[in-house]
Write an enzyme that holds these catalytic residues in place. Structure first.
Site, mmCIF file in Angstrom:
data_model
loop_
_atom_site.group_PDB
_atom_site.id
_atom_site.type_symbol
_atom_site.label_atom_id
_atom_site.label_comp_id
_atom_site.label_asym_id
_atom_site.label_seq_id
_atom_site.Cartn_x
_atom_site.Cartn_y
_atom_site.Cartn_z
ATOM 1 N N CYS A 277 0.806 -1.232 0.000
ATOM 2 C CA CYS A 277 0.000 0.000 0.000
ATOM 3 C C CYS A 277 0.837 1.279 0.000
ATOM 4 C CB CYS A 277 -0.897 0.048 1.230
ATOM 5 S SG CYS A 277 -1.402 -1.538 1.852
ATOM 6 N N ARG A 306 5.603 -11.804 5.503
ATOM 7 C CA ARG A 306 4.976 -11.688 6.818
ATOM 8 C C ARG A 306 5.369 -12.884 7.654
ATOM 9 N NH1 ARG A 306 -1.073 -10.108 4.743
ATOM 10 N NH2 ARG A 306 -0.395 -8.369 3.436
ATOM 11 N N GLN A 324 1.239 -10.836 -3.843
ATOM 12 C CA GLN A 324 -0.173 -10.477 -3.900
ATOM 13 C C GLN A 324 -0.484 -9.876 -5.264
ATOM 14 O OE1 GLN A 324 -0.421 -7.648 -0.622
ATOM 15 N NE2 GLN A 324 -1.973 -8.966 0.290
ATOM 16 N N ASP A 326 -2.080 -7.255 -6.155
ATOM 17 C CA ASP A 326 -2.562 -6.141 -5.349
ATOM 18 C C ASP A 326 -2.978 -4.964 -6.232
ATOM 19 O OD1 ASP A 326 -3.120 -5.018 -2.943
ATOM 20 O OD2 ASP A 326 -1.046 -4.892 -2.262
ATOM 21 N N HIS A 328 -4.461 -0.627 -5.537
ATOM 22 C CA HIS A 328 -5.057 0.402 -4.696
ATOM 23 C C HIS A 328 -5.742 1.416 -5.583
ATOM 24 C CE1 HIS A 328 -2.038 -1.464 -2.114
ATOM 25 N NE2 HIS A 328 -2.968 -1.308 -1.200
ATOM 26 N N LYS A 408 -15.169 -4.350 4.695
ATOM 27 C CA LYS A 408 -14.578 -5.107 3.585
ATOM 28 C C LYS A 408 -15.507 -6.186 3.074
ATOM 29 C CE LYS A 408 -12.262 -8.545 6.419
ATOM 30 N NZ LYS A 408 -11.268 -9.578 6.463
ATOM 31 N N HIS A 454 -8.252 -0.996 -0.983
ATOM 32 C CA HIS A 454 -7.241 -2.037 -1.173
ATOM 33 C C HIS A 454 -7.991 -3.222 -1.752
ATOM 34 C CE1 HIS A 454 -4.630 -0.400 2.187
ATOM 35 N NE2 HIS A 454 -5.805 0.037 2.566
HETATM 36 ZN ZN LIG Z 1 -3.160 -2.310 0.539
#
Ligand SMILES: [Zn+2]
Ligand SMILES: [Zn+2]
Length: 583
Positions: A277, A306, A324, A326, A328, A408, A454
């Site tokens: 992010c 992680r 990911q 991902d 945004h 979410k 996200h």
């Molecule tokens: Zn994010």
């Protein structure tokens, strides 16, 4: 009413399963008189019990324990409940340190015991009335388990069993377990040479082999193309960043347990990124953004790290480093609904393309601790609801399960076995735009805070590959198959023609190999079948003379001899249609 009956049935089964755990404990005690007992709850489909035993169990022990259990069940012993003072219980369990620990934690003055035959256990109950009610059970495995899940406490031996109300239900469950074991992505990943994880490199860190990498590259290319079509910009951000950045974001404070320790570079602390992010926020903030520019959508196949305890790591589905898919989205509040609806549409398109047709959708709402105002939360939650309705998605609400920074949507898709996999997630964020002062200039000339989303649509490359392997049982659709066709010359004199076929297919973009080893054709076909290669192209005298190929499918089906051009059409069509027309 139907629901109530289901619930009753579930409760009954749970009681049955937990009673089976007591029977197993009695059986273990008769074999290991010095056994120390942990706990033995009912779980989904069955039960377990944790034991401290003088030696390690082997697979050979399970049939012995099962036989002893069968005896206890045949004796139809009643389960008898007793209430005693804690003092009496302590005397009774004087040689059972784990039970003593449990007794100390019970707040009541009296504790209840359950007795069957020679075995007595500390237990709240309930139980079936006698052991004879346990009709269908099986012990399915053992595992190490720390007492109370704490790595600093002793490691106990856990025995897992399953139990059902009928033999038929048990048989059906065992059949499913067997099928799941055959499709286990760790097993198929090894057999199909897709990936490996190395103790030398560290647990939970995935190495993608060439064949696994082919699948990943195809998914990534498809993913990128689709995102570009839908108005995303692809970006790349670094793997490490200064710790201060993660202090500003709140990650250092809230997610400390999942982050790796900082490293020092020229007197500054850096950490490896747990999320993508912040990089995207920094890119956004390099300019003053006007309301006309929004929405801005940054997508990245971003690798993050992680910390997960080694005990919970599992193949590709639970790892320490993962990529990911991902993105945004930075938008105005009035654009939020359209953006969420578009993400839902994209998520469904992606998941459908890979052949997952069933999903469950969950909307998670405001938890007890939250950032932002209640009004904004209510509004945003309403927007998510409207977007879900617009997409015609039925969903369940998970009250209070949102992350602290916003509501979410989670989508879990089901594989061919009906098991659920965590898939797309869409999160609205009120926290980061505020902490990093992420704004745009509105029509009114004033600065306004952006709305930030996200989202991932596949989750991570690692977990998604795990789901694909298990969904297809390794029989990937033609477009994803690492090798799509193998040319098998019958004898040495056919090798030249085989290379001609190979060359023409390669120039069409087909992933083809030649198997010109001096093995029998049958042997080569068997190996190709084990590798789940969609097309086996056998060429011998007849094929050379007629300029044709004989096509065999991995299902064993034999297609009539055909010209190379006609086969090119077949395979091109199969690649194009992706999962539709899968054989
Ligand atoms: Zn994010
Ligand atoms: Zn019990």
């Amino acid at each position: 009413m139907v629901l109530e009956q289901e619930q009753l049935k579930d409760d009954k089964l749970e009681t049955l399963r937990h009673s089976a755990a007591h029977v197993m404990a009695e059986a273990v005690q008769s074999i290991f008189p010095d056994a120390k007992f942990g706990i033995g709850p009912a779980i989904e489909n069955g039960f377990y019990y944790d034991f401290d035993l003088p030696r390690s169990l082997t697979p050979d022990d399970l049939p012995l324990i099962e036989a002893k259990m069968a005896e206890i069940i045949a004796s139809n012993l009643p389960f008898i409940r007793e209430e005693v003072t804690k003092e009496e219980a302590r005397r009774l369990f004087a040689s059972q340190p784990y039970k003593l620990e449990l007794i100390d934690e019970i707040p009541d003055e009296k504790v209840s015991l359950y007795r069957q035959g020679s075995f007595v256990d500390l237990c709240r109950g309930p139980h079936v009335s006698s052991t004879g009610e346990i009709k269908a059970f099986k012990l399915i495995g053992t595992a190490g388990a720390y007492w109370r899940g704490d790595e600093r406490r002793p490691m106990l031996q856990r025995i897992y069993g399953v139990a059902f109300d009928t033999q038929e239900a048990l048989a059906e469950h065992l059949r499913r377990l067997d099928e799941a074991a055959k499709r286990d992505h760790r097993k198929l990943g090894r057999e199909l040479d897709l990936f490996s994880i190395h103790e030398e490199a560290g647990p939970g860190l995935v190495h993608w082999h060439p064949k696994g990498a082919v699948i990943r590259r195809l998914i990534e290319d498809f993913w990128k193309d689709e995102h570009i079509k839908r108005g995303y910009d692809i970006v790349y951000t670094p793997h490490i960043a200064k710790l201060d950045l993660w202090r500003t974001s709140g990650h250092w404070e809230f997610y400390r347990d999942y982050l790796y320790s900082p490293m020092e570079v020229e007197g500054q602390e850096y950490i490896i990124k747990p999320m993508n992010c912040l990089g995207h926020i920094l890119i956004y903030k390099t300019k003053l953004r006007s309301y006309r520019e929004l929405p801005i959508r940054y997508a990245e196949l971003g690798t993050v790290y992680r910390y997960e305890r080694s005990g919970v790591l599992h193949g590709l589905s639970r790892v320490r480093g993962f990529t990911q898919d991902d993105a945004h989205i930075f938008c105005r509040f009035d654009q939020l609904e359209d953006e969420v609806a578009a993400v839902l549409d994209l998520a469904r398109f992606m998941v459908d393309t890979f052949g997952f047709t069933h999903y469950q959708v969950l909307l998670s709402t405001r938890p007890e601790k939250y950032a932002g105002s209640i009004e904004v939360w209510e509004k945003a939650t309403e927007i998510l609801r409207r977007a879900l309705d617009r997409q015609g998605l039925t969903y369940n609400v998970d009250p209070g399960e949102g992350v602290f920074y916003g509501p979410k949507i989670d989508i879990k898709f089901e594989d061919a076995q009906g098991r659920a996999w965590q898939g797309p997630t869409i999160q609205v964020d009120f926290n980061l735009p505020q902490r990093f002062d992420v704004t745009y200039v509105g029509q009114d000339g004033q600065e306004h805070q952006v709305a930030m989303i996200h989202r991932t649509v596949l989750g991570s490359m690692e977990r998604f590959l795990a789901s694909l392997i298990e969904h297809y049982g390794g029989v990937f659709p033609v477009w994803l198959a690492p090798i799509q066709a193998v040319v098998i010359p019958v004898a040495d004199r056919h090798v030249d023609y085989a290379y001609q076929v190979d060359g023409e297919l390669k120039s069409t973009g087909v992933r083809v190999v030649i198997d010109d080893r001096s093995e029998t054709v049958n042997h080569k076909i068997r190996e190709a079948q084990l590798d789940k290669i969609p097309y086996m192209l056998v060429v011998g005298d007849k094929e050379v003379a007629n300029s044709t190929i004989s096509v065999r499918l991995r299902s064993g089906e034999q297609l009539p001899p055909q010209s190379l051009d006609s086969f090119k059409e077949t395979i091109t069509m199969a690649i194009k249609t992706k999962t539709k027309g899968l054989k």
